[in-house]
Enzyme design. Structure first.
Site, PDB file in Angstrom:
ATOM      1  N   THR A 191       0.832   4.684   5.006  1.00 52.18           N
ATOM      2  CA  THR A 191       0.234   3.581   5.768  1.00 52.18           C
ATOM      3  C   THR A 191       1.322   2.599   6.200  1.00 52.18           C
ATOM      4  O   THR A 191       1.269   2.049   7.302  1.00 52.18           O
ATOM      5  CB  THR A 191      -0.852   2.862   4.937  1.00 52.18           C
ATOM      6  OG1 THR A 191      -1.712   3.841   4.370  1.00 52.18           O
ATOM      7  CG2 THR A 191      -1.667   1.936   5.796  1.00 52.18           C
ATOM      8  N   GLY A 192       2.331   2.402   5.348  1.00 55.13           N
ATOM      9  CA  GLY A 192       3.437   1.509   5.692  1.00 55.13           C
ATOM     10  C   GLY A 192       4.105   1.919   6.996  1.00 55.13           C
ATOM     11  O   GLY A 192       4.470   1.085   7.825  1.00 55.13           O
ATOM     12  N   GLU A 213       5.657  -3.314   0.928  1.00 53.93           N
ATOM     13  CA  GLU A 213       5.754  -2.948  -0.494  1.00 53.93           C
ATOM     14  C   GLU A 213       4.990  -1.649  -0.647  1.00 53.93           C
ATOM     15  O   GLU A 213       3.756  -1.649  -0.589  1.00 53.93           O
ATOM     16  CB  GLU A 213       5.127  -4.044  -1.368  1.00 53.93           C
ATOM     17  CG  GLU A 213       5.896  -5.342  -1.374  1.00 53.93           C
ATOM     18  CD  GLU A 213       7.221  -5.253  -2.115  1.00 53.93           C
ATOM     19  OE1 GLU A 213       7.451  -4.256  -2.846  1.00 53.93           O
ATOM     20  OE2 GLU A 213       8.043  -6.160  -1.938  1.00 53.93           O
ATOM     21  N   CYS A 225       1.835   0.651  -8.994  1.00 54.14           N
ATOM     22  CA  CYS A 225       2.946   1.116  -8.149  1.00 54.14           C
ATOM     23  C   CYS A 225       4.184   1.357  -8.994  1.00 54.14           C
ATOM     24  O   CYS A 225       4.952   2.274  -8.729  1.00 54.14           O
ATOM     25  CB  CYS A 225       3.217   0.127  -7.021  1.00 54.14           C
ATOM     26  SG  CYS A 225       3.567  -1.539  -7.576  1.00 54.14           S
ATOM     27  N   GLY A 227       0.847  -1.198   0.000  1.00 52.22           N
ATOM     28  CA  GLY A 227       0.000   0.000   0.000  1.00 52.22           C
ATOM     29  C   GLY A 227       0.873   1.235   0.000  1.00 52.22           C
ATOM     30  O   GLY A 227       2.030   1.190  -0.441  1.00 52.22           O
ATOM     31  N   SER A 228       0.341   2.318   0.523  1.00 51.09           N
ATOM     32  CA  SER A 228       1.064   3.585   0.431  1.00 51.09           C
ATOM     33  C   SER A 228       2.162   3.672   1.490  1.00 51.09           C
ATOM     34  O   SER A 228       2.115   2.981   2.515  1.00 51.09           O
ATOM     35  CB  SER A 228       0.086   4.739   0.589  1.00 51.09           C
ATOM     36  OG  SER A 228      -0.478   4.671   1.880  1.00 51.09           O
ATOM     37  N   THR A 229       3.114   4.540   1.251  1.00 51.36           N
ATOM     38  CA  THR A 229       4.231   4.707   2.187  1.00 51.36           C
ATOM     39  C   THR A 229       3.733   5.223   3.535  1.00 51.36           C
ATOM     40  O   THR A 229       4.191   4.764   4.588  1.00 51.36           O
ATOM     41  CB  THR A 229       5.283   5.648   1.563  1.00 51.36           C
ATOM     42  OG1 THR A 229       5.800   4.981   0.396  1.00 51.36           O
ATOM     43  CG2 THR A 229       6.431   5.933   2.507  1.00 51.36           C
TER      44      THR A 229
HETATM   45  P1  NAD Z   1      -3.381   2.283   1.351  1.00 52.24           P
HETATM   46  O1  NAD Z   1      -2.093   2.363   2.079  1.00 52.24           O
HETATM   47  O2  NAD Z   1      -4.379   3.364   1.568  1.00 52.24           O
HETATM   48  O3  NAD Z   1      -4.148   0.920   1.692  1.00 52.24           O
HETATM   49  C1  NAD Z   1      -3.569  -0.350   1.501  1.00 52.24           C
HETATM   50  C2  NAD Z   1      -4.254  -1.352   2.417  1.00 52.24           C
HETATM   51  O4  NAD Z   1      -3.975  -1.011   3.775  1.00 52.24           O
HETATM   52  C3  NAD Z   1      -5.767  -1.399   2.306  1.00 52.24           C
HETATM   53  O5  NAD Z   1      -6.187  -2.738   2.476  1.00 52.24           O
HETATM   54  C4  NAD Z   1      -6.222  -0.553   3.487  1.00 52.24           C
HETATM   55  O6  NAD Z   1      -7.514  -0.890   3.939  1.00 52.24           O
HETATM   56  C5  NAD Z   1      -5.175  -0.917   4.525  1.00 52.24           C
HETATM   57  N1  NAD Z   1      -4.952   0.090   5.566  1.00 52.24           N
HETATM   58  C6  NAD Z   1      -5.263   1.405   5.546  1.00 52.24           C
HETATM   59  N2  NAD Z   1      -4.844   2.001   6.703  1.00 52.24           N
HETATM   60  C7  NAD Z   1      -4.256   1.026   7.448  1.00 52.24           C
HETATM   61  C8  NAD Z   1      -3.602   1.022   8.713  1.00 52.24           C
HETATM   62  N3  NAD Z   1      -3.474   2.131   9.457  1.00 52.24           N
HETATM   63  N4  NAD Z   1      -3.084  -0.137   9.160  1.00 52.24           N
HETATM   64  C9  NAD Z   1      -3.168  -1.271   8.424  1.00 52.24           C
HETATM   65  N5  NAD Z   1      -3.789  -1.329   7.216  1.00 52.24           N
HETATM   66  C10 NAD Z   1      -4.316  -0.181   6.723  1.00 52.24           C
HETATM   67  O7  NAD Z   1      -2.990   2.144  -0.197  1.00 52.24           O
HETATM   68  P2  NAD Z   1      -3.970   2.095  -1.446  1.00 52.24           P
HETATM   69  O8  NAD Z   1      -4.476   3.485  -1.682  1.00 52.24           O
HETATM   70  O9  NAD Z   1      -4.932   0.973  -1.297  1.00 52.24           O
HETATM   71  O10 NAD Z   1      -2.935   1.699  -2.606  1.00 52.24           O
HETATM   72  C11 NAD Z   1      -2.187   2.617  -3.310  1.00 52.24           C
HETATM   73  C12 NAD Z   1      -0.757   2.666  -2.824  1.00 52.24           C
HETATM   74  O11 NAD Z   1      -0.199   1.354  -2.806  1.00 52.24           O
HETATM   75  C13 NAD Z   1       0.158   3.469  -3.733  1.00 52.24           C
HETATM   76  O12 NAD Z   1       1.027   4.252  -2.954  1.00 52.24           O
HETATM   77  C14 NAD Z   1       0.956   2.402  -4.483  1.00 52.24           C
HETATM   78  O13 NAD Z   1       2.197   2.833  -4.981  1.00 52.24           O
HETATM   79  C15 NAD Z   1       1.088   1.357  -3.431  1.00 52.24           C
HETATM   80  N6  NAD Z   1       1.363   0.053  -4.040  1.00 52.24           N
HETATM   81  C16 NAD Z   1       2.597  -0.490  -3.882  1.00 52.24           C
HETATM   82  C17 NAD Z   1       2.900  -1.705  -4.490  1.00 52.24           C
HETATM   83  C18 NAD Z   1       4.262  -2.335  -4.346  1.00 52.24           C
HETATM   84  O14 NAD Z   1       4.392  -3.506  -4.647  1.00 52.24           O
HETATM   85  N7  NAD Z   1       5.265  -1.615  -3.906  1.00 52.24           N
HETATM   86  C19 NAD Z   1       1.924  -2.348  -5.249  1.00 52.24           C
HETATM   87  C20 NAD Z   1       0.672  -1.756  -5.388  1.00 52.24           C
HETATM   88  C21 NAD Z   1       0.402  -0.552  -4.766  1.00 52.24           C
END
Ligand code: NAD
Length: 484
Positions: free
Chosen positions: A226-227, A244, A278, A222-224
């Protein structure tokens, strides 16, 4: 059409509903198409307890049986591909052909990962000692995935986690839970109860999962931002993590490329899946000698592309997956306009419902603009003019992200030289977005921690146990016991 309310979580091998439910909206029509369970913390406790109970049995299951289960899951997915692809397009927005491609790739990942060998064996032998390592599973893994490739990115985690003998609690994004819930229902009978759990919910569920004491590892895509929260939350019980995260991938185009051949490839590298990739090209650096010609050809190509409902015949680019993502991208377009940057766009999508945004190309904005510094994750791309290799390498390496990058040139040696100077976790030459179940993939800097796929990805779901045997000592020990 009445929304479909049949979607259930998969807990302890059974379909499980929840008191509360959330809606899924088709991003092309803005209609609610289904409701899905919004798990309570008690639901999550039950899910984790069942995954924990299943762990010892699954870890002890012979690896051949675990491989066979993954292969069977891949077969089930392929057998259901027509339904799964329609569902994916209806919740995510991507054109049907891309949805089919994603499901096909996800099934392939299950089968190809099943063939990877776990690390282990004798690593040192001396006259005195025999040293072996064994890969042991971690326990219960939480897999948290985003909405851009919900199925494929889930299989990047599910396949190695289960192969290594862990049990898995999978949490889809609330934007795109349906295809994964359907997949779970289809494969439930292939695994002992609790080996695969799928829980769904809104914003509270992710934090509950990462903080849960019954989880041993979190694999997050997901996003940096949230990471960072995931890492903080995992620290409390020292959970293992794989992150990731976001990217802002540069592509560097040298003046010797075959312009005609390269333009469609660069276009789709940036705008496939409406830019919600991504590893999409997010900054396109073009040598000054060909900049104007390449820009004009890219804009002309953009005007030929069909934007519309992913379910309609001939659509090449669908809507953005959610209203929130549409708003983020339109705010970036507004920022470019406010700063007076030159924009070129495809035709405006037909008026009506749907989170559509036209393909937009920004002509040489400054390096400190938002559109260059931030990850856009949508159909807007800055084109940036450069004159010298050292200069472009420095500009490409600027910023906190370092996920992917690409170099485009007829001169393989020069392209490779540049590739070795780029900060990213993966660099493609005259290629982009090529991933494989056997090739490790992951971001450097703030694009991630750890890698997925290949042996390296599989190891991320194992601890290593080292066994050191002193030769002859077993006999000595036995003798000692007899003497007592
Ligand atoms: P996001 O971080 O908003 O959400 C990702 C997941 O995390 C979702 O299931 C969401 O419900 C969950 N989440 C949200 N807040 C959380 C928390 N506090 N604790 C735990 N889980 C939580 O990201 P998104 O908008 O769904 O995806 C887009 C982002 O993902 C972009 O930044 C993209 O670059 C990245 N991405 C990275 C890769 C990679 O392999 N590096 C692949 C695909 C997407």
């Amino acid at each position: 059409m009445t929304p479909n309310d049949d979607f259930a979580m998969l807990i302890d091998g059974k379909p499980v509903s929840a008191v509360d439910r959330l809606a899924v909206t088709n991003p092309a029509t803005e209609r609610v198409i289904a409701h899905f369970p919004d798990a309570s913390s008690q639901d999550l406790d039950a899910a984790v307890a069942s995954a924990r109970a299943a762990f010892p049995g699954w870890a002890a299951t012979p690896i051949a049986a675990r491989r066979a289960a993954l292969e069977a899951m891949g077969d089930r997915m392929l057998a259901d591909i027509d339904t799964l692809k329609q569902l994916l397009t209806s919740e995510q927005g991507k054109p049907l052909a891309e949805a089919e491609g994603e499901i096909g790739a996800a099934a392939y990942w299950l089968k190809a990962t099943a063939a990877i060998e776990l690390p282990g064996g004798v690593i040192e032998e001396t006259p005195e000692h025999l040293v072996e390592i064994q890969a042991v599973p971690l326990g219960v893994v939480a897999a948290i995935v985003p909405w851009n490739f919900p199925v494929l990115l889930a299989m990047f985690k599910l396949a190695p986690a289960l192969l290594a003998g862990n049990t898995l609690v999978l949490k889809p994004s609330p934007v795109t839970p349906l295809t994964l819930l359907r997949f779970g229902a289809q494969v439930a009978d292939l695994l002992p109860p609790g080996v695969l759990t799928i829980v769904t919910g809104g914003d509270r569920l992710g934090p509950w999962l990462t903080a849960h004491p019954g989880i041993d590892k979190v694999s997050f895509t997901g996003s940096t931002d949230t990471g960072r929260q995931v890492m903080r939350s995992a620290a409390a019980t020292l959970k293992r993590i794989t992150l990731e995260l976001g990217g802002n991938d540069p592509a560097i185009v040298l003046p010797d490329v075959d312009l005609e051949a390269v333009v469609p490839r660069l276009f789709w590298a940036a705008f496939g899946n409406a830019g919600q990739v991504c590893i999409a090209v997010k900054r396109l650096y073009v040598h000054a000698a060909i900049y104007d010609r390449l820009r004009d050809a890219l804009v002309a190509y953009a005007r030929t592309v069909r934007i519309g409902d992913g379910a309609a015949e001939g659509t090449q680019i669908g809507p953005l997956a959610s209203a929130a993502q549409r708003d983020r991208v339109t705010s970036l377009i507004a920022d470019c306009r406010a700063h007076g940057y030159t924009l070129a766009s495809s035709e405006d999508p037909a008026p009506g419902p749907g989170y559509f945004v036209p393909v937009t190309i920004v002509d040489d904005p400054p390096d400190d603009s938002r559109i260059v510094r931030e990850e856009q994750f949508g159909p807007i791309l800055p084109l940036l003019r450069f004159s010298a290799v050292d200069e472009v390498v420095a500009r490409a390496n600027a910023g906190d992200y370092a996920l992917g990058a690409s170099v485009w040139s007829a001169d393989a040696r020069q392209a490779r030289d540049i590739a070795t100077r780029l900060a990213s976790g993966i660099v493609w030459i005259n290629e982009v977005q090529h991933l494989s179940p056997t090739v490790p993939f992951g971001g450097r800097r703030q694009s991630g921690i750890g890698m997925e796929n290949g042996i390296k990805g599989l190891k991320a779901y194992c601890d290593l146990r080292t066994i050191v045997t002193r030769k002859g000592s077993a006999q000595a020990q036995k003798l000692g016991e007899t003497e007592e």
